[in-house]
Motif scaffolding. Structure first.
Motif, PDB file in Angstrom:
ATOM      1  N   ALA A 176     -10.513  29.390   9.829  1.00 29.29           N
ATOM      2  CA  ALA A 176      -9.092  29.119  10.613  1.00 29.29           C
ATOM      3  C   ALA A 176      -9.125  29.703  12.018  1.00 29.29           C
ATOM      4  O   ALA A 176      -8.772  30.828  12.258  1.00 29.29           O
ATOM      5  CB  ALA A 176      -7.844  29.741   9.923  1.00 29.29           C
ATOM      6  N   THR A 177      -9.873  29.232  12.985  1.00 30.68           N
ATOM      7  CA  THR A 177      -9.806  29.427  14.390  1.00 30.68           C
ATOM      8  C   THR A 177      -8.748  29.654  14.903  1.00 30.68           C
ATOM      9  O   THR A 177      -8.481  30.155  15.985  1.00 30.68           O
ATOM     10  CB  THR A 177     -11.242  28.577  15.213  1.00 30.68           C
ATOM     11  N   ARG A 219       2.090  24.819  -0.866  1.00 31.13           N
ATOM     12  CA  ARG A 219       1.511  23.365  -0.913  1.00 31.13           C
ATOM     13  C   ARG A 219       1.465  22.407  -0.036  1.00 31.13           C
ATOM     14  O   ARG A 219       0.470  21.681   0.436  1.00 31.13           O
ATOM     15  CB  ARG A 219       2.070  22.963  -2.403  1.00 31.13           C
ATOM     16  N   SER A 220       2.688  22.464   0.747  1.00 31.07           N
ATOM     17  CA  SER A 220       2.678  21.557   1.654  1.00 31.07           C
ATOM     18  C   SER A 220       2.096  21.911   3.001  1.00 31.07           C
ATOM     19  O   SER A 220       1.505  21.166   3.814  1.00 31.07           O
ATOM     20  CB  SER A 220       4.471  21.482   2.170  1.00 31.07           C
ATOM     21  N   ARG A 221       1.939  23.285   3.085  1.00 32.68           N
ATOM     22  CA  ARG A 221       1.425  23.798   4.253  1.00 32.68           C
ATOM     23  C   ARG A 221      -0.300  23.548   4.102  1.00 32.68           C
ATOM     24  O   ARG A 221      -1.126  23.450   5.332  1.00 32.68           O
ATOM     25  CB  ARG A 221       1.499  25.418   4.472  1.00 32.68           C
ATOM     26  N   ALA A 222      -0.809  23.525   2.969  1.00 26.87           N
ATOM     27  CA  ALA A 222      -1.915  23.100   2.630  1.00 26.87           C
ATOM     28  C   ALA A 222      -2.740  22.078   3.133  1.00 26.87           C
ATOM     29  O   ALA A 222      -3.719  21.724   3.688  1.00 26.87           O
ATOM     30  CB  ALA A 222      -2.593  23.189   1.075  1.00 26.87           C
ATOM     31  N   PHE A 223      -1.472  20.999   3.147  1.00 25.69           N
ATOM     32  CA  PHE A 223      -1.688  19.705   3.695  1.00 25.69           C
ATOM     33  C   PHE A 223      -2.177  19.606   5.163  1.00 25.69           C
ATOM     34  O   PHE A 223      -2.927  18.905   5.594  1.00 25.69           O
ATOM     35  CB  PHE A 223      -1.005  18.407   3.166  1.00 25.69           C
ATOM     36  N   ASN A 224      -1.174  20.302   5.866  1.00 30.27           N
ATOM     37  CA  ASN A 224      -1.151  20.576   7.035  1.00 30.27           C
ATOM     38  C   ASN A 224      -2.484  21.265   7.684  1.00 30.27           C
ATOM     39  O   ASN A 224      -3.118  20.755   8.728  1.00 30.27           O
ATOM     40  CB  ASN A 224      -0.049  21.245   7.699  1.00 30.27           C
ATOM     41  N   PHE A 225      -2.761  22.398   6.887  1.00 34.28           N
ATOM     42  CA  PHE A 225      -3.814  23.227   7.195  1.00 34.28           C
ATOM     43  C   PHE A 225      -5.083  22.335   7.276  1.00 34.28           C
ATOM     44  O   PHE A 225      -6.000  22.333   8.254  1.00 34.28           O
ATOM     45  CB  PHE A 225      -3.895  24.516   6.386  1.00 34.28           C
ATOM     46  N   TYR A 226      -5.504  21.627   6.012  1.00 35.13           N
ATOM     47  CA  TYR A 226      -6.846  21.035   5.961  1.00 35.13           C
ATOM     48  C   TYR A 226      -6.854  19.749   6.659  1.00 35.13           C
ATOM     49  O   TYR A 226      -7.939  19.458   7.246  1.00 35.13           O
ATOM     50  CB  TYR A 226      -7.073  20.845   4.334  1.00 35.13           C
ATOM     51  N   TYR A 273      -5.880  19.645   9.580  1.00 31.47           N
ATOM     52  CA  TYR A 273      -6.135  20.137  11.064  1.00 31.47           C
ATOM     53  C   TYR A 273      -7.498  20.455  11.056  1.00 31.47           C
ATOM     54  O   TYR A 273      -8.232  20.529  12.242  1.00 31.47           O
ATOM     55  CB  TYR A 273      -5.196  21.634  11.216  1.00 31.47           C
ATOM     56  N   TYR A 274      -7.964  21.148  10.276  1.00 32.46           N
ATOM     57  CA  TYR A 274      -9.520  21.625  10.042  1.00 32.46           C
ATOM     58  C   TYR A 274     -10.628  20.940   9.700  1.00 32.46           C
ATOM     59  O   TYR A 274     -11.751  20.826  10.352  1.00 32.46           O
ATOM     60  CB  TYR A 274      -9.550  22.986   9.715  1.00 32.46           C
ATOM     61  N   MET A 324      -5.864   6.399  11.684  1.00 34.64           N
ATOM     62  CA  MET A 324      -4.485   6.263  12.478  1.00 34.64           C
ATOM     63  C   MET A 324      -3.604   7.347  11.843  1.00 34.64           C
ATOM     64  O   MET A 324      -3.059   8.058  12.598  1.00 34.64           O
ATOM     65  CB  MET A 324      -3.870   5.075  12.358  1.00 34.64           C
ATOM     66  N   LEU A 325      -3.679   7.504  10.536  1.00 33.24           N
ATOM     67  CA  LEU A 325      -2.787   8.341   9.885  1.00 33.24           C
ATOM     68  C   LEU A 325      -3.180   9.737  10.227  1.00 33.24           C
ATOM     69  O   LEU A 325      -2.220  10.606  10.246  1.00 33.24           O
ATOM     70  CB  LEU A 325      -2.821   7.985   8.453  1.00 33.24           C
ATOM     71  N   ASP A 326      -4.361  10.049  10.255  1.00 36.09           N
ATOM     72  CA  ASP A 326      -4.826  11.448  10.546  1.00 36.09           C
ATOM     73  C   ASP A 326      -4.380  11.661  12.046  1.00 36.09           C
ATOM     74  O   ASP A 326      -4.183  13.064  11.970  1.00 36.09           O
ATOM     75  CB  ASP A 326      -6.360  11.325  10.395  1.00 36.09           C
ATOM     76  N   SER A 327      -4.348  10.901  12.825  1.00 36.27           N
ATOM     77  CA  SER A 327      -3.879  11.166  14.248  1.00 36.27           C
ATOM     78  C   SER A 327      -2.606  11.406  14.078  1.00 36.27           C
ATOM     79  O   SER A 327      -2.201  12.282  15.005  1.00 36.27           O
ATOM     80  CB  SER A 327      -4.353   9.951  15.277  1.00 36.27           C
TER      81      SER A 327
END
Length: 403
Positions: A26-27, A53-60, A62-63, A177-180
């Motif tokens: 996690a840079t 659990r919700s934060r995991a979706f945002n975290f992965y 992102y990286y 598109m969804l990833d963006s």
């Protein structure tokens, strides 16, 4: 500070951040937080679990990309009873499948997250992952195990091939598109010109169903989060503001409308399907005709020669009528039941013979010009015959072309 010192310190920080083997470095942890750890989840409140659990979706998201998360999906499959063929099928599938949602859940479950919290109401994550993996496995599965399960696997149906193409092309574009949308969080998100993309990929109208299914799924999810009708979805999309959710729902609705427009345009420009010609043998299977007549000592030609011929000369032995059937175009005559098809009504004619024994030899042995001359000398009145044949009609002669 020397370059070696910088690299050394960087490696120290990386080692410290990666508390778990194969974890994500996690840079930007000051913005994203550190990678979720699930060792003590049993001691957490249900609210904290849902938050992590919700934060995991945002975290992965992102990286990692879908491609980078795929090895973890394969690892989860191997640890959860999937066969080698099933794992190989997912490995053969495109890099963007099965996507970041499945990738995130597999990474989290491998790191200790339970498939379902006992106090929270949502479908178990392992069931969701399996439901996404199964259709992909069916498309890309091969080998002895697959052949044992499906004897017809050697022949891939056109619909399976189409679904594979849709997944590799337009669905891949929509996933990107969804990833963006997730990473950029713009108030006015960048949309995909679905109409132009489907034209670019040369997809047929029937492909619209899969595209609509994808668009409807995410539109309904975001719509439920916007209306706060589903607590799970509200939590999943809480990283987006109300305005951002609304703009995304509108964008998805616009893309759904474009999909419908593409379907209508594709249907309008689709070339009509050519009817497969019926074989000559099948055409004559129900045909009724007189094979031979002893009174006039004449016999019928093989009726299979009528199919595709330009002209048929026949004789009704009961009424002593000479029949002359001419094809309407270059496709020639055809037969349906007991009726001649593609007959030119203007050129087709019939005439009663007073002396059949004199004219029938000319019909059987002369050239078209000689037949025409003999016909013109007849004094009885011509008529227009019906194109239906029966067991009183002898098929005298067939001309396959005009000359």
């Amino acid at each position: 500070m020397a370059v070696d010192d910088i690299l050394k310190n960087s490696k120290k920080r990386e080692k410290k951040t990666r508390k778990h083997i194969h974890g994500v470095h996690a840079t930007d942890d000051r913005y994203t937080g550190s990678e979720p750890v699930w060792d003590d989840w049993k001691s957490w409140t249900a609210e904290k679990f849902n938050h992590e659990r919700s934060r995991a979706f945002n975290f992965y998201n992102y990286y990692l990309s879908a491609k980078e998360s795929k090895p973890k999906v394969l690892e989860w499959m191997e640890a959860n009873g999937y066969s080698k063929n099933d794992v190989a099928a997912i490995r053969r599938s495109p890099d963007y499948t099965p996507g970041m949602t499945v990738g995130t859940l597999c990474i989290s479950m491998l790191r200790g997250m339970p498939a379902k919290h006992p106090e929270l109401d949502y479908p178990p994550d392992d069931q969701f992952v399996r439901s996404i993996l199964q259709p992909i496995i069916e498309v890309f599965q091969s080998g002895s195990e697959a052949q044992a399960e499906e004897t017809k696997k050697d022949v891939v149906s056109p619909m399976v091939l189409l679904k594979d193409k849709v997944t590799r092309t337009i669905i891949g574009d929509l996933d990107s598109m969804l990833d963006s949308w997730i990473s950029r969080k713009d108030d006015a998100p960048q949309t995909l010109d679905v109409y132009a993309k489907m034209q670019e990929h040369k997809l047929p109208a029937v492909a619209c169903a899969e595209v609509e299914k994808w668009l409807t799924r995410y539109r309904d999810e975001m719509g439920s989060a916007l209306e706060k009708s589903d607590d799970y979805l509200v939590e999943s999309y809480k990283h987006l503001t109300k305005a951002q959710l609304l703009s995304r729902v509108k964008a998805l609705n616009s893309m759904l409308a474009d999909t419908d427009k593409f379907r209508n345009a594709a249907k309008a420009t689709r070339a009509p399907r050519e009817k497969k010609p019926v074989s000559a043998t099948k055409q004559i299977s129900s045909l009724k005709y007189c094979k031979e007549n002893g009174e006039f000592k004449i016999a019928s030609v093989n009726p299979i020669r009528i199919v595709g011929a330009y002209r048929l000369l026949a004789f009704n032995v009961k009424y002593r009528v000479l029949l002359d059937y001419v094809a309407q175009n270059e496709k020639g005559l055809s037969i349906k039941g007991t009726t001649l098809q593609n007959v030119d009504e203007l050129s087709t004619r019939a005439i009663r013979l007073r002396k059949p024994d004199e004219l029938l030899p000319i019909i059987l042995n002369s050239t078209p010009k000689q037949i025409e001359k003999a016909w013109s000398n007849l004094t009885t009145k011509e008529s227009k015959p019906k194109p239906r044949l029966n067991d009183e009609v002898v098929l005298l002669r067939v001309f396959e072309s005009r000359t």
